[in-house]
Design a protein around this motif. Sequence first.
Motif, PDB file in Angstrom:
ATOM      1  N   THR A   6      42.787  30.155  20.898  1.00 26.00           N
ATOM      2  CA  THR A   6      42.012  31.274  21.424  1.00 26.00           C
ATOM      3  C   THR A   6      40.855  31.551  20.476  1.00 26.00           C
ATOM      4  OG1 THR A   6      43.240  32.964  20.213  1.00 26.00           O
ATOM      5  CG2 THR A   6      44.102  32.320  22.396  1.00 26.00           C
ATOM      6  N   GLN A   8      40.306  34.316  19.052  1.00 26.15           N
ATOM      7  CA  GLN A   8      40.856  35.087  17.944  1.00 26.15           C
ATOM      8  C   GLN A   8      41.447  34.161  16.879  1.00 26.15           C
ATOM      9  OE1 GLN A   8      41.504  35.803  21.204  1.00 26.15           O
ATOM     10  NE2 GLN A   8      40.384  37.720  21.408  1.00 26.15           N
ATOM     11  N   TYR A  22      31.174  34.416  19.821  1.00 23.74           N
ATOM     12  CA  TYR A  22      30.585  34.637  21.146  1.00 23.74           C
ATOM     13  C   TYR A  22      29.068  34.469  21.092  1.00 23.74           C
ATOM     14  CZ  TYR A  22      34.819  36.443  23.433  1.00 23.74           C
ATOM     15  OH  TYR A  22      36.066  36.577  24.005  1.00 23.74           O
ATOM     16  N   THR A  36      35.619  27.457  28.859  1.00 29.50           N
ATOM     17  CA  THR A  36      36.359  28.567  29.450  1.00 29.50           C
ATOM     18  C   THR A  36      37.488  28.020  30.316  1.00 29.50           C
ATOM     19  OG1 THR A  36      34.776  28.698  31.256  1.00 29.50           O
ATOM     20  CG2 THR A  36      34.449  30.204  29.420  1.00 29.50           C
ATOM     21  N   ARG A  38      40.207  29.776  32.927  1.00 24.91           N
ATOM     22  CA  ARG A  38      40.613  31.004  33.619  1.00 24.91           C
ATOM     23  C   ARG A  38      39.882  32.220  33.063  1.00 24.91           C
ATOM     24  NH1 ARG A  38      46.717  29.170  33.468  1.00 24.91           N
ATOM     25  NH2 ARG A  38      46.693  27.792  35.251  1.00 24.91           N
ATOM     26  N   GLY A  39      38.603  32.041  32.761  1.00 27.44           N
ATOM     27  CA  GLY A  39      37.765  33.143  32.298  1.00 27.44           C
ATOM     28  C   GLY A  39      37.897  33.480  30.827  1.00 27.44           C
ATOM     29  N   ARG A  40      38.649  32.700  30.092  1.00 21.08           N
ATOM     30  CA  ARG A  40      38.852  32.943  28.659  1.00 21.08           C
ATOM     31  C   ARG A  40      38.294  31.780  27.848  1.00 21.08           C
ATOM     32  NH1 ARG A  40      40.623  38.226  28.423  1.00 21.08           N
ATOM     33  NH2 ARG A  40      42.227  38.529  29.973  1.00 21.08           N
ATOM     34  N   ARG A  42      38.270  29.041  25.125  1.00 19.45           N
ATOM     35  CA  ARG A  42      39.299  28.239  24.453  1.00 19.45           C
ATOM     36  C   ARG A  42      38.630  27.134  23.643  1.00 19.45           C
ATOM     37  NH1 ARG A  42      41.920  32.041  25.337  1.00 19.45           N
ATOM     38  NH2 ARG A  42      43.719  32.219  26.686  1.00 19.45           N
TER      39      ARG A  42
END
Length: 59
Positions: A6, A8, A22, A36, A38-40, A42
């Motif tokens: 992630t 994070q 970002y 991305t 599923r919208g996250r 990685r």
Amino acid sequence: MRALLTIQQVSELTGLAVQTLYNLRSTGGDAPPSFTLRGRVRYYEDDLEAWIAHASQKS
């Protein structure tokens, strides 16, 4: 199967703030390869390790 991280986790491993990661993604800066899912955001762990190795050679 390649390990996923992630944003994070990448922040913790690199010492870069999440917002910096970002910003680098959005401006096309020297950021680790990401995508991305599923919208996250990685990262593949092996891509991150290669990016860190390359960045440390430039210093």
